[in-house]
Write a protein that holds these residues in place. Structure first.
Motif, PDB file in Angstrom:
ATOM      1  N   GLU A  13       0.842  -1.197   0.000  1.00 56.35           N
ATOM      2  CA  GLU A  13       0.000   0.000   0.000  1.00 56.35           C
ATOM      3  C   GLU A  13       0.880   1.251   0.000  1.00 56.35           C
ATOM      4  N   TRP A  16       2.278   1.591  -3.564  1.00 55.56           N
ATOM      5  CA  TRP A  16       1.374   2.165  -4.568  1.00 55.56           C
ATOM      6  C   TRP A  16       1.053   3.622  -4.278  1.00 55.56           C
ATOM      7  N   TYR A  19       4.120   5.593  -5.610  1.00 54.35           N
ATOM      8  CA  TYR A  19       4.165   5.650  -7.077  1.00 54.35           C
ATOM      9  C   TYR A  19       2.956   6.358  -7.667  1.00 54.35           C
ATOM     10  N   MET A  20       1.852   6.399  -6.963  1.00 59.37           N
ATOM     11  CA  MET A  20       0.721   7.197  -7.437  1.00 59.37           C
ATOM     12  C   MET A  20       1.117   8.666  -7.448  1.00 59.37           C
ATOM     13  N   SER A  32       2.623   4.733 -13.136  1.00 61.82           N
ATOM     14  CA  SER A  32       1.213   4.313 -13.172  1.00 61.82           C
ATOM     15  C   SER A  32       1.092   2.797 -13.173  1.00 61.82           C
ATOM     16  N   THR A  35       1.965   1.506  -9.769  1.00 63.84           N
ATOM     17  CA  THR A  35       0.845   1.799  -8.868  1.00 63.84           C
ATOM     18  C   THR A  35      -0.246   0.742  -8.999  1.00 63.84           C
ATOM     19  N   ALA A  38       0.959  -2.805  -7.859  1.00 62.49           N
ATOM     20  CA  ALA A  38       1.061  -2.898  -6.400  1.00 62.49           C
ATOM     21  C   ALA A  38      -0.319  -2.904  -5.757  1.00 62.49           C
ATOM     22  N   MET A  39      -1.257  -2.144  -6.320  1.00 66.29           N
ATOM     23  CA  MET A  39      -2.632  -2.135  -5.798  1.00 66.29           C
ATOM     24  C   MET A  39      -3.255  -3.525  -5.909  1.00 66.29           C
ATOM     25  N   SER A  42      -1.588  -5.849  -3.438  1.00 63.88           N
ATOM     26  CA  SER A  42      -1.925  -5.442  -2.074  1.00 63.88           C
ATOM     27  C   SER A  42      -3.353  -5.858  -1.711  1.00 63.88           C
TER      28      SER A  42
END
Length: 107
Positions: A13, A16, A19-20, A32, A35, A38-39, A42
């Motif tokens: 979390e 992401w 990186y967001m 992107s 992000t 990883a989302m 996660s």
């Protein structure tokens, strides 16, 4: 294993969230992609941990790791301001995470 999955989900979390920020509103490709990847991982690990951990405990710990981790990463890597109030707030979140872990049923 549920706690390990939950911890990794919380760390992802933070990844992401960082990186967001780097994606500049999803206008930069690789931040992107990181992000979104990883989302997905996660959320998936959070879901797996919820098979055995209570919803409230799992979600609170996941968001707490993310909040404190993002605070630390923001201060360390992005030079976001530190103040006594912000550090105290992060410390209170960590205290809440410890209490959630101690109050959770053994898995």
């Amino acid at each position: 294993m549920a706690w390990i999955y939950l911890f990794i989900a919380g760390v992802l979390e933070v990844v992401w969230a960082f990186y967001m920020k780097q994606s500049e509103g999803f206008s930069r490709l690789w931040p992107s992609v990181i992000t979104i990847g990883a989302m997905i991982v996660s959320f998936s690990l959070l879901a797996v941990s919820m098979r055995t951990l209570p919803l409230g405990t799992a979600y609170a710990v996941w968001t707490g790791i993310g909040a404190v981790g993002a605070f630390i990463v923001g201060a360390w890597f992005l030079n976001e301001p530190l103040s006594l109030m912000r550090v105290s707030a992060a410390a209170l979140i960590v205290g809440g995470l410890i209490l959630m872990k101690l109050s959770a049923p053994a898995t």
